[in-house]
Design a protein around this motif. Structure first.
Motif, PDB file in Angstrom:
ATOM      1  N   ARG A 112      55.843  27.016  58.259  1.00 32.93           N
ATOM      2  CA  ARG A 112      55.760  25.697  57.635  1.00 32.93           C
ATOM      3  C   ARG A 112      56.830  24.776  58.198  1.00 32.93           C
ATOM      4  NH1 ARG A 112      53.977  25.469  51.607  1.00 32.93           N
ATOM      5  NH2 ARG A 112      52.633  23.686  51.884  1.00 32.93           N
ATOM      6  N   PHE A 113      58.016  25.323  58.441  1.00 34.77           N
ATOM      7  CA  PHE A 113      59.104  24.533  59.000  1.00 34.77           C
ATOM      8  C   PHE A 113      58.720  24.016  60.387  1.00 34.77           C
ATOM      9  CE2 PHE A 113      63.206  24.035  61.179  1.00 34.77           C
ATOM     10  CZ  PHE A 113      63.867  23.237  60.264  1.00 34.77           C
ATOM     11  N   ASN A 114      58.138  24.870  61.205  1.00 32.01           N
ATOM     12  CA  ASN A 114      57.713  24.453  62.546  1.00 32.01           C
ATOM     13  C   ASN A 114      56.627  23.389  62.478  1.00 32.01           C
ATOM     14  OD1 ASN A 114      59.488  26.250  63.738  1.00 32.01           O
ATOM     15  ND2 ASN A 114      57.980  27.884  63.928  1.00 32.01           N
ATOM     16  N   ASN A 115      55.714  23.529  61.520  1.00 32.74           N
ATOM     17  CA  ASN A 115      54.656  22.529  61.355  1.00 32.74           C
ATOM     18  C   ASN A 115      55.242  21.166  61.011  1.00 32.74           C
ATOM     19  OD1 ASN A 115      52.661  24.398  61.885  1.00 32.74           O
ATOM     20  ND2 ASN A 115      52.216  24.811  59.734  1.00 32.74           N
ATOM     21  N   MET A 116      56.285  21.162  60.178  1.00 28.54           N
ATOM     22  CA  MET A 116      56.910  19.906  59.794  1.00 28.54           C
ATOM     23  C   MET A 116      57.539  19.225  61.010  1.00 28.54           C
ATOM     24  SD  MET A 116      60.051  19.194  57.129  1.00 28.54           S
ATOM     25  CE  MET A 116      61.231  19.876  58.296  1.00 28.54           C
ATOM     26  N   ARG A 159      62.864  19.604  48.600  1.00 27.67           N
ATOM     27  CA  ARG A 159      61.513  20.155  48.613  1.00 27.67           C
ATOM     28  C   ARG A 159      60.544  19.330  49.454  1.00 27.67           C
ATOM     29  NH1 ARG A 159      60.147  22.906  42.812  1.00 27.67           N
ATOM     30  NH2 ARG A 159      62.106  24.032  42.566  1.00 27.67           N
ATOM     31  N   ILE A 160      61.067  18.346  50.153  1.00 27.30           N
ATOM     32  CA  ILE A 160      60.191  17.470  50.920  1.00 27.30           C
ATOM     33  C   ILE A 160      59.376  18.251  51.938  1.00 27.30           C
ATOM     34  CG2 ILE A 160      60.203  15.691  52.706  1.00 27.30           C
ATOM     35  CD1 ILE A 160      62.206  14.159  51.115  1.00 27.30           C
ATOM     36  N   MET A 161      59.977  19.274  52.554  1.00 32.83           N
ATOM     37  CA  MET A 161      59.254  20.046  53.560  1.00 32.83           C
ATOM     38  C   MET A 161      57.961  20.603  52.984  1.00 32.83           C
ATOM     39  SD  MET A 161      60.392  23.402  55.758  1.00 32.83           S
ATOM     40  CE  MET A 161      60.116  24.545  54.406  1.00 32.83           C
ATOM     41  N   PHE A 162      58.039  21.136  51.768  1.00 35.85           N
ATOM     42  CA  PHE A 162      56.860  21.743  51.164  1.00 35.85           C
ATOM     43  C   PHE A 162      55.870  20.699  50.671  1.00 35.85           C
ATOM     44  CE2 PHE A 162      60.188  24.923  50.915  1.00 35.85           C
ATOM     45  CZ  PHE A 162      59.544  26.034  51.415  1.00 35.85           C
ATOM     46  N   LEU A 163      56.341  19.453  50.509  1.00 37.18           N
ATOM     47  CA  LEU A 163      55.449  18.387  50.075  1.00 37.18           C
ATOM     48  C   LEU A 163      54.701  17.754  51.239  1.00 37.18           C
ATOM     49  CD1 LEU A 163      57.863  16.682  47.530  1.00 37.18           C
ATOM     50  CD2 LEU A 163      55.780  17.917  46.951  1.00 37.18           C
ATOM     51  N   MET A 164      55.235  17.881  52.448  1.00 38.77           N
ATOM     52  CA  MET A 164      54.625  17.185  53.577  1.00 38.77           C
ATOM     53  C   MET A 164      54.006  18.110  54.621  1.00 38.77           C
ATOM     54  SD  MET A 164      57.990  15.918  55.767  1.00 38.77           S
ATOM     55  CE  MET A 164      57.033  15.214  57.107  1.00 38.77           C
ATOM     56  N   ALA A 165      54.500  19.340  54.762  1.00 32.38           N
ATOM     57  CA  ALA A 165      54.057  20.201  55.856  1.00 32.38           C
ATOM     58  C   ALA A 165      52.964  21.171  55.415  1.00 32.38           C
ATOM     59  CB  ALA A 165      55.236  20.980  56.415  1.00 32.38           C
ATOM     60  N   PRO A 166      51.921  21.324  56.218  1.00 34.71           N
ATOM     61  CA  PRO A 166      50.875  22.291  55.886  1.00 34.71           C
ATOM     62  C   PRO A 166      51.384  23.716  56.052  1.00 34.71           C
ATOM     63  CG  PRO A 166      50.510  21.371  58.064  1.00 34.71           C
ATOM     64  CD  PRO A 166      51.636  20.580  57.447  1.00 34.71           C
ATOM     65  N   LYS A 167      50.741  24.627  55.335  1.00 38.95           N
ATOM     66  CA  LYS A 167      51.119  26.031  55.430  1.00 38.95           C
ATOM     67  C   LYS A 167      50.828  26.565  56.832  1.00 38.95           C
ATOM     68  CE  LYS A 167      50.254  27.162  50.554  1.00 38.95           C
ATOM     69  NZ  LYS A 167      49.462  28.012  49.642  1.00 38.95           N
ATOM     70  N   GLY A 168      51.552  27.610  57.181  1.00 43.00           N
ATOM     71  CA  GLY A 168      51.335  28.241  58.477  1.00 43.00           C
ATOM     72  C   GLY A 168      52.316  29.387  58.647  1.00 43.00           C
ATOM     73  N   ARG A 169      52.124  30.156  59.682  1.00 40.12           N
ATOM     74  CA  ARG A 169      53.038  31.256  59.971  1.00 40.12           C
ATOM     75  C   ARG A 169      53.508  31.143  61.413  1.00 40.12           C
ATOM     76  NH1 ARG A 169      52.978  35.464  56.239  1.00 40.12           N
ATOM     77  NH2 ARG A 169      51.403  35.249  54.596  1.00 40.12           N
ATOM     78  N   ASP A 170      54.743  31.568  61.649  1.00 39.17           N
ATOM     79  CA  ASP A 170      55.240  31.527  63.017  1.00 39.17           C
ATOM     80  C   ASP A 170      54.719  32.740  63.787  1.00 39.17           C
ATOM     81  OD1 ASP A 170      56.750  33.682  62.142  1.00 39.17           O
ATOM     82  OD2 ASP A 170      58.652  32.878  62.864  1.00 39.17           O
ATOM     83  N   LYS A 171      55.168  32.909  65.015  1.00 47.94           N
ATOM     84  CA  LYS A 171      54.652  33.982  65.862  1.00 47.94           C
ATOM     85  C   LYS A 171      54.940  35.373  65.307  1.00 47.94           C
ATOM     86  CE  LYS A 171      58.820  33.884  68.767  1.00 47.94           C
ATOM     87  NZ  LYS A 171      59.321  33.696  70.148  1.00 47.94           N
TER      88      LYS A 171
END
Length: 219
Positions: free
Chosen positions: A90-94, A70-82
């Motif tokens: 969120r994955f891309n933001n990380m 769950r580290i990705m959700f603990l460190m990366a801000p929310k967002g949406r891809d194209k």
């Protein structure tokens, strides 16, 4: 993952490199149906506090065996891809994050409904590092209770890196192979009057689920 501890002797740190492989799988017959799978490889972070003892930040939290996933959700801000996908956003933001990110005490910062879920790894120590059954939980808000006055947790951070996955924890704990051969559990178990297993007298019942897999995925 890096753990920073303030002590009267100065700042002590320990870290480990964890690899998290994430796959987003889509059912060809139902494109709207997606499933996320993750595989973790790595080990607990270790902080040497000298004569005060040793601190381990595990691969699980007090309420989530799969903490590292769950580290990705603990460190990366929310967002949406194209394409508007929130997970991939969120994955891309990380992937774009280069600075350390401090892990929150709870997951409430992500979602208020998750206020009771821990956002940091479980911390443990050993009364005797050569005795796995001497394991004891460490309160992140009160390290002094375990290590003496003046000791406190400064922060736990995670950061993207290209370093190799850490694989030397077996060199720090002499009993690793022995416990693995005996099933992987740290706390001795006994059968009670109802035929069920529980922690042996004098051992912390809440640590009965703690095993080598919390220290290393290679166990």
């Amino acid at each position: 993952m890096t753990v920073e501890v303030d002590t009267p002797e100065g700042l002590k740190t320990g870290s480990s490199v964890i690899e998290i492989e994430t796959r987003l799988e889509t059912n060809p017959e139902s494109p709207a149906s997606q499933r996320t799978s993750r595989r973790v490889k790595g080990e607990a972070a270790f902080v040497n506090l000298g004569e005060r003892g040793s601190l381990f930040a595990l691969l699980r939290s007090e309420d989530d065996v799969d903490f590292a996933k769950r580290i990705m959700f603990l460190m990366a801000p929310k967002g949406r891809d194209k394409n508007g996908d929130p997970f991939l956003g969120r994955f891309n933001n990380m992937l774009e994050m280069t600075e350390p990110v401090e892990l929150p005490a709870t997951q409430a910062e992500i979602n208020p409904s998750l206020a009771e879920m821990k956002g940091q790894p479980m911390l443990v120590t050993f009364g005797d590092l050569d005795d796995p059954s001497s394991v004891a939980r460490v309160d992140p808000d009160d390290l002094a209770a375990s290590f003496g006055d003046g000791v406190s947790l400064r922060r736990i951070t995670v950061q993207m890196t290209n370093d190799r996955v850490t694989t030397n924890i077996e060199n720090r704990i002499s009993w690793f192979d022995k416990v693995e051969a005996n099933g992987g559990g740290l706390v001795p178990m006994v059968r009670n009057d109802r035929g069920r297993y529980e922690a042996a007298p004098g051992y912390d019942e809440s640590l009965t689920g703690l095993g080598l897999s919390s220290f290393s995925t290679e166990a």
